[in-house]
Design an enzyme around this catalytic site. Structure first.
Site, PDB file in Angstrom:
ATOM      1  N   ASN A   6       0.861  -1.189   0.000  1.00 46.36           N
ATOM      2  CA  ASN A   6       0.000   0.000   0.000  1.00 46.36           C
ATOM      3  C   ASN A   6       0.897   1.239   0.000  1.00 46.36           C
ATOM      4  O   ASN A   6       1.512   1.563   1.014  1.00 46.36           O
ATOM      5  CB  ASN A   6      -0.881  -0.052   1.262  1.00 46.36           C
ATOM      6  CG  ASN A   6      -1.741   1.186   1.425  1.00 46.36           C
ATOM      7  OD1 ASN A   6      -1.813   2.036   0.534  1.00 46.36           O
ATOM      8  ND2 ASN A   6      -2.400   1.287   2.578  1.00 46.36           N
ATOM      9  N   TRP A   7       0.972   1.905  -1.143  1.00 46.10           N
ATOM     10  CA  TRP A   7       1.877   3.063  -1.267  1.00 46.10           C
ATOM     11  C   TRP A   7       1.311   4.307  -0.583  1.00 46.10           C
ATOM     12  O   TRP A   7       2.011   5.309  -0.460  1.00 46.10           O
ATOM     13  CB  TRP A   7       2.152   3.361  -2.750  1.00 46.10           C
ATOM     14  CG  TRP A   7       2.976   2.317  -3.443  1.00 46.10           C
ATOM     15  CD1 TRP A   7       3.514   1.183  -2.891  1.00 46.10           C
ATOM     16  CD2 TRP A   7       3.373   2.305  -4.829  1.00 46.10           C
ATOM     17  NE1 TRP A   7       4.213   0.474  -3.843  1.00 46.10           N
ATOM     18  CE2 TRP A   7       4.146   1.131  -5.047  1.00 46.10           C
ATOM     19  CE3 TRP A   7       3.154   3.164  -5.906  1.00 46.10           C
ATOM     20  CZ2 TRP A   7       4.690   0.804  -6.291  1.00 46.10           C
ATOM     21  CZ3 TRP A   7       3.704   2.839  -7.147  1.00 46.10           C
ATOM     22  CH2 TRP A   7       4.462   1.673  -7.326  1.00 46.10           C
ATOM     23  N   LYS A   8       0.053   4.264  -0.191  1.00 46.17           N
ATOM     24  CA  LYS A   8      -0.600   5.419   0.460  1.00 46.17           C
ATOM     25  C   LYS A   8      -0.374   6.689  -0.371  1.00 46.17           C
ATOM     26  O   LYS A   8      -0.319   6.625  -1.593  1.00 46.17           O
ATOM     27  CB  LYS A   8      -0.121   5.571   1.908  1.00 46.17           C
ATOM     28  CG  LYS A   8      -0.287   4.260   2.692  1.00 46.17           C
ATOM     29  CD  LYS A   8      -0.094   4.407   4.167  1.00 46.17           C
ATOM     30  CE  LYS A   8      -0.232   3.048   4.850  1.00 46.17           C
ATOM     31  NZ  LYS A   8      -0.113   3.123   6.279  1.00 46.17           N
ATOM     32  N   HIS A  92      -9.466   0.911   5.143  1.00 41.19           N
ATOM     33  CA  HIS A  92      -8.174   1.062   5.826  1.00 41.19           C
ATOM     34  C   HIS A  92      -8.375   1.952   7.052  1.00 41.19           C
ATOM     35  O   HIS A  92      -9.168   2.893   7.024  1.00 41.19           O
ATOM     36  CB  HIS A  92      -7.145   1.678   4.878  1.00 41.19           C
ATOM     37  CG  HIS A  92      -5.771   1.647   5.449  1.00 41.19           C
ATOM     38  ND1 HIS A  92      -5.349   2.584   6.370  1.00 41.19           N
ATOM     39  CD2 HIS A  92      -4.735   0.788   5.280  1.00 41.19           C
ATOM     40  CE1 HIS A  92      -4.113   2.278   6.732  1.00 41.19           C
ATOM     41  NE2 HIS A  92      -3.716   1.200   6.077  1.00 41.19           N
ATOM     42  N   GLU A  94      -6.794   4.319   8.234  1.00 42.65           N
ATOM     43  CA  GLU A  94      -6.601   5.762   8.007  1.00 42.65           C
ATOM     44  C   GLU A  94      -7.864   6.377   7.404  1.00 42.65           C
ATOM     45  O   GLU A  94      -8.201   7.527   7.687  1.00 42.65           O
ATOM     46  CB  GLU A  94      -5.379   5.988   7.107  1.00 42.65           C
ATOM     47  CG  GLU A  94      -4.094   5.790   7.900  1.00 42.65           C
ATOM     48  CD  GLU A  94      -2.928   5.206   7.124  1.00 42.65           C
ATOM     49  OE1 GLU A  94      -2.921   5.283   5.886  1.00 42.65           O
ATOM     50  OE2 GLU A  94      -2.032   4.652   7.775  1.00 42.65           O
ATOM     51  N   GLU A 167      -5.286  -5.365  10.699  1.00 40.24           N
ATOM     52  CA  GLU A 167      -4.260  -4.339  10.896  1.00 40.24           C
ATOM     53  C   GLU A 167      -4.534  -3.587  12.200  1.00 40.24           C
ATOM     54  O   GLU A 167      -5.306  -2.617  12.206  1.00 40.24           O
ATOM     55  CB  GLU A 167      -4.282  -3.336   9.741  1.00 40.24           C
ATOM     56  CG  GLU A 167      -3.953  -3.948   8.397  1.00 40.24           C
ATOM     57  CD  GLU A 167      -3.383  -2.901   7.446  1.00 40.24           C
ATOM     58  OE1 GLU A 167      -2.251  -3.082   6.996  1.00 40.24           O
ATOM     59  OE2 GLU A 167      -4.062  -1.896   7.185  1.00 40.24           O
ATOM     60  N   GLY A 173       2.553   1.801  11.023  1.00 41.24           N
ATOM     61  CA  GLY A 173       3.517   2.898  10.916  1.00 41.24           C
ATOM     62  C   GLY A 173       4.239   3.241  12.201  1.00 41.24           C
ATOM     63  O   GLY A 173       4.866   4.293  12.305  1.00 41.24           O
ATOM     64  N   SER A 211       3.498  -2.487  10.410  1.00 41.14           N
ATOM     65  CA  SER A 211       4.952  -2.504  10.594  1.00 41.14           C
ATOM     66  C   SER A 211       5.610  -3.808  10.151  1.00 41.14           C
ATOM     67  O   SER A 211       6.546  -4.292  10.798  1.00 41.14           O
ATOM     68  CB  SER A 211       5.315  -2.164  12.044  1.00 41.14           C
ATOM     69  OG  SER A 211       4.878  -0.856  12.360  1.00 41.14           O
ATOM     70  N   GLY A 232       2.907  -1.264   4.333  1.00 38.02           N
ATOM     71  CA  GLY A 232       2.887   0.159   4.002  1.00 38.02           C
ATOM     72  C   GLY A 232       4.297   0.662   3.723  1.00 38.02           C
ATOM     73  O   GLY A 232       4.832   0.499   2.624  1.00 38.02           O
ATOM     74  N   GLY A 233       4.921   1.243   4.739  1.00 43.78           N
ATOM     75  CA  GLY A 233       6.238   1.887   4.585  1.00 43.78           C
ATOM     76  C   GLY A 233       7.276   1.034   3.879  1.00 43.78           C
ATOM     77  O   GLY A 233       8.018   1.529   3.020  1.00 43.78           O
TER      78      GLY A 233
END
Ligand code: PGA
Length: 249
Positions: A6-8, A92, A94, A167, A173, A211, A232-233
């Site tokens: 997920n590049w967000k 998600h 967020e 998640e 994150g 993470s 993600g990251g």
């Protein structure tokens, strides 16, 4: 194992092309339908063109709950399908927290997405307060059932089209990956809810997210009922993401 990145709201076109080319170099070792990337809406056509003859699938990070019309800023599931995407992430954390997206909205979006022929990754996860209070399993059960509520009467819609991502919000994150015990408990719980509430002959995949990186992914892949990861990251650097993919094989 599924490995989803997920590049967000990261990467401009040049950065995204560079990352994509880094992944494409290894295309021959990938397994079809197991690696999915989720760029921002704006760069989907560019990225789709790069990956269209590869084993990597493309998806979006959200879709509208409406078909078309006066919904400024929204993108419909049909448009996403038309752009060559196969997947969409819905709910998600967020979006749930920053855009006030409820499980009822998640469910309505999921219906639009599967009806358009997309596969859906539905995210659920408790926050740190739920965990501290000890009622996280109730919270997760409620999120799961409500997020599937508009789909549950039609097993054809559920069949092969839904993936759940667990998640925990406190793990996203933060570098605080959930422990093996926590992941095992929740994934088993989700499988039990699915098998006792929905009658369909389909082993619904459950991903862990929060993470995940190249160092902890091998251990996560070994946990019972983990069918993949949502990253993600660590999906923003090709070397790091490739190591996670390698660990999944
Ligand atoms: P993270 O994000 O890997 O950066 O924790 C995961 C996610 O939000 O899907």
């Amino acid at each position: 194992m599924i490995v989803a990145g997920n590049w967000k709201m990261n990467l401009n076109i040049n950065e995204a092309i560079e990352l994509s080319n880094g992944l494409l170099k290894h295309n021959e070792v990938f397994v079809e339908e197991k690696i999915i990337i989720f760029p921002s809406f704006l760069i989907i056509p560019e990225i789709y063109n790069l990956f269209k003859n590869s084993k990597i699938s493309i998806g979006t990070q959200d879709c509208s709950m409406y078909d078309n019309g006066a919904f400024t800023g929204q993108v419909s599931a049909e448009m996403i399908k038309d752009a060559g995407c196969k997947y969409v992430i819905i709910g998600h954390s967020e979006r749930r927290s920053l855009c006030h997206e409820t499980s009822s909205i998640v469910s309505q979006k999921a219906v639009k997405a599967v009806s358009a022929g997309l596969k859906v990754i539905i995210c659920i996860g408790e926050n740190s307060k739920d965990r501290e209070k000890g009622d996280y399993l109730f919270v997760l059960e409620d999120q799961l059932k409500q997020s599937l509520s508009d789909l549950s009467n039609d097993n054809n819609l559920l069949s092969n089209n839904i993936i759940i991502a667990y998640e925990p919000v406190w793990a996203i994150g933060t570098g605080n990956t959930a422990s093996k015990k926590d992941i095992e408990e929740v994934h088993k719980f989700i499988k039990e809810i699915i098998s006792s509430n929905y009658q369909f002959n389909y082993d619904l995949p459950i991903l862990y997210g929060g993470s995940v990186n190249s160092k902890n992914s091998s251990e996560i892949f070994k946990i019972n009922n983990v069918d993949g990861v949502l990253v993600g990251g660590a999906s923003l650097k090709s070397d790091e993401f490739l190591k996670i993919i390698k660990n999944s094989m």
